[in-house]
Write an enzyme that holds these catalytic residues in place. Sequence first.
Site: not given
Lengths: 493, 98, 479
Positions: A154, A79, A178
């Site tokens: 996210s 990420k 997330s």
Amino acid sequence: MKLHENTAVVLSQLLAKKEVSAIEVTQSFLNRIGDLDPLLKAFVTLTPEFALKTAAEVDQKRINGKRLHPLAGVPIAIKDNICTEGIKTTCASRILSNYHPPFDATVVSSLKAIGMPLLGKTNMDEFAMGSSTENSAFFTSRNPWDPERVPGGSSGGSAVAVAAGMAPLALGSDTGGSVRQPASFCGLIGLRPTYGRVSRYGLIAFASSLDQIGPLALTAEDAALLLGAIAGYDRLDSTSLPEDVPDYSKELGAGIKGIRIGLIGENVDQQFDPEVNAAVKRKLTMLEQHGAVTGEVSLPLTDYGLGAYYLIAPSEASSNLGRYDGVRYGYKAESRHLEEMFSNTRGEGFGAEVKRRIMIGTYALSAGYYDAYYLKAMQVRTMIRRNYEKAFQSFDLILGAATPTPAFKIGEKSDDPLQMYLSDVCNINDALAGIPSISVPAGLHSSGLPMGMQISAPPSGEKLLLAAAHFLDGQKRGVPQRPQLEIGEGGSK
Amino acid sequence: MSEDFLKEVEHVSRLARLNLKPDEKEKVAGQLQSILGIAKKIQELDTTGVEPTSHVINLPAILREDVVRSSLPVDQVLLNAPKRNKNYFQVPRITAVE
Amino acid sequence: MDRYETVIGLEIHVELQTASKLFCGCSATFGGEPNSNCCPVCLGLPGSLPVFNRRAIELAATAALALNSEIQGKSRFDRKNYFYPDLPKAYQVSQYDQPLAKGGFLDFRIKNEIRRVNLERVHLEEEAGKLLHAGESILDAEYSLVDYNRAGIPLLEIVTRPDLRSGSEARFFLESLRLLLLYIGVSDCKMEEGSLRCDANISLRPTGSQELGIKTEVKNMNSFKAVEAALEFEAVRQEKILNSGGKVGQETCHWNEETRETIPLRGKEGSSDYRYFPEPDLLPLLLEKSLIRELAASLPELPLQRFQRLQDNYGLAESEAQIFIDNRDLGDFFESAAKTYNNYRNLANWVQGDFLFQVRERGYRLEKTLPDHLVEILVQLDNGEISRPVAKNLLAESLKTGRSPLELIATNNLGRITGRDQLLPLVEQVIAENPGAVDNFRRGKEKAVAFLVGKVMALSSGRADPGELNRLFRDIITK
């Protein structure tokens, strides 16, 4: 079977037996990325040269007979809020769109030491604030099960990468769901570890008391391997747990006999998709049939978690994001004087959702409101922790839906922040309590989309979580585990 | 929306050094109000005497030994500087008066 | 009686002398090339996290103990949020409502009296970076440059109660505080380098009143003298406002060293709202009782204790003791010499007189001088083996060469020349060489004797006794 269709554990075995090289494995995923990423947009930055270089080193070591970690040569996607030295780390924000960290996050150092080729940095909601990747300053990632739908967020890019076979494993971060929410939307395993279990050093902070890095994987076995690689005490993180890391892969098959599992009563009563509730109940029944002791557990403060979370997380965020001021790094706006530079840099550099949260947080911490909002929220946090402590006196694991519905459509909630916030409602309380929590696939919805179930354990209970998830992995029959993707549309759908 | 709340939003955006365009300000104010709506739900709970949780870890701080470690090379320090002047970061004039 | 009473409280910041910074391993030393002592943590790079420096905590606790402040078993760190280019994270890690230590006091001497200033608190925080303004001042600089070398150095904040009553009192207090901190070795306390800084809150109230008036905050005082001058000036400024029936505005004033006045910074940011909240990246700080006991036990003798002891043990006058307190090394030298020499007043006289003069004049390093050498000289002088002038020369020579005075006496034949038999040849030589002076004396000019005595003293390298020579000259010339 194509190389990129394998789980990390299978790849690990193939590599160990020298049936394939790390270069071949890496190349296979890079090819897959080349085919699919133009359509699915999982990656913000691709690092093929770096990945192949790492793979070549691993292959050389293997030839030289060096002892290698099981994940050596198994590629990974990370990420884009986890710092990678010299590799752009943007948090999917305009304000960091050209930021090159001069250091690696501790988890990245660990993966590098193992020899996991880094395929690239994945898309996300800006600064991890969001549930769909629609808050990315760059683009929205697409759910491989239905590219018209969001992958969740996210950590959406990471979920897309794994679900679409563009990476066998990925790292996400979970502040209030997330990792688990996109895992649920994409039919994956997503684990949020106990707060402090994985070092936060180098994870760009959203809400420091909540942020945790966690793995996204196809199976519990894969997640266990990756967790083992990144977990552990870190002297650079003062909130790191000084506990030994168990071998998460060992005794994964211990089964669930005698394990006491409680279904959250409050969750089921809510306005969830009935199919989701039914799927969760089916899984519970299955667990019971295989020896688990099941019951219903009450977490009466579930409804209050959302309110506490949307005060605590933005408050911390408002402070954590103060540093983006145009002085040391990042975007800088033109201006006549200092205050104007600060305000314009931040006004132009941050997206709408980030600004919203900064505003809420600044408001909640400001003079006159601190006691009523921030302090109160921290007290509620204590009460929620006690709720769990009490629940775990009667149950070893707590079970509920991972998301109220399957993936929603792109644009469906992007104009309504409240509706968006509600999509994390199942994930927030665990985060507030700091306990580990895993999202596991719970079958397909009538729409053809995956549904997810969430299991939570007391602090440092990852082993039990993974064992339960592994058991459920073994019970899947006749359900497609991967999205059926048509390739060759040139990336424009 | 009340004038007072809009004023407050303006004050908060100044505190946060966050320039909001006029249309943005209205919109944010509205959203802020509805988000504070869910946040206000916690006011229903009686929290008298409840210790606040600022950390979920019940451990004391760890201390490191006072040992000097190497710093970043200056070029790495200034690598991402939006405005560099020799080996310094440069900022515009501090006072608003021209 | 004055119409108004001045009420002053101080906020003092002291950089602690650690090797590394408070939250990272970067060097905490002063100076260095700009931005050369920086890392992801002290630059506040995204993703970096702080870890406490044990030494910083111990130094802060030591200071708290020396200031009689009550160390809290559990204290907490908070974020103080505000925007400024020298603040890399846009928050300063500080302590808000659970400081390291609460209360306390410092007793200090002012005009032969002991005064007590009570303390509010003592806490630890991180230092900010440094701004350089391209121009005359912050006001007209087109741009400013930022250096983060200083960012993250551990900073001790000491807050007093409003117990001070004048600028000169504030200065005395600060000087005493500095001395205390130097004694316990927590900081080098250099105001000119900024490792000791002081802001003041000052207000006036009608004499006899117990209520506090409206205060102003005075900043930018970069020396002890500046603190005194700025506060005296500000008190007068406020008095003029009050006398003319006006109201003092609650504002921040800058001391201008050039114009020697305090200038209110009007219109600059209303009341600040720092949005303090507990620092989530740092767990609470727990200080074990055993550690506190250990630190307390290792506290050295503090200035005021020593002041008393020097008087009690050595019979020194207050003024003498004070010099040894203010010059700690000199006091150490004295006490070391006093182990083998018990005419303490005489010793103190020599140490504060000739010895100190030599050391300062020639720039000798005190720690390299030997108390034994001074004692040797004094013993020889007391025994009448050498003359006073010789003693002084010996001291100079021994300081210069590091050689033992006894050895110098022996090799250079520096013993006293006494008695008519030994002196007569010298006296006769001088009489023969200076007939003019001899005539003058015979004509009644008393001063001529002194001239002749001086000549012999020079000839004998000061080994003769002037009194004895005086008598001898009179004897011989008037005969």
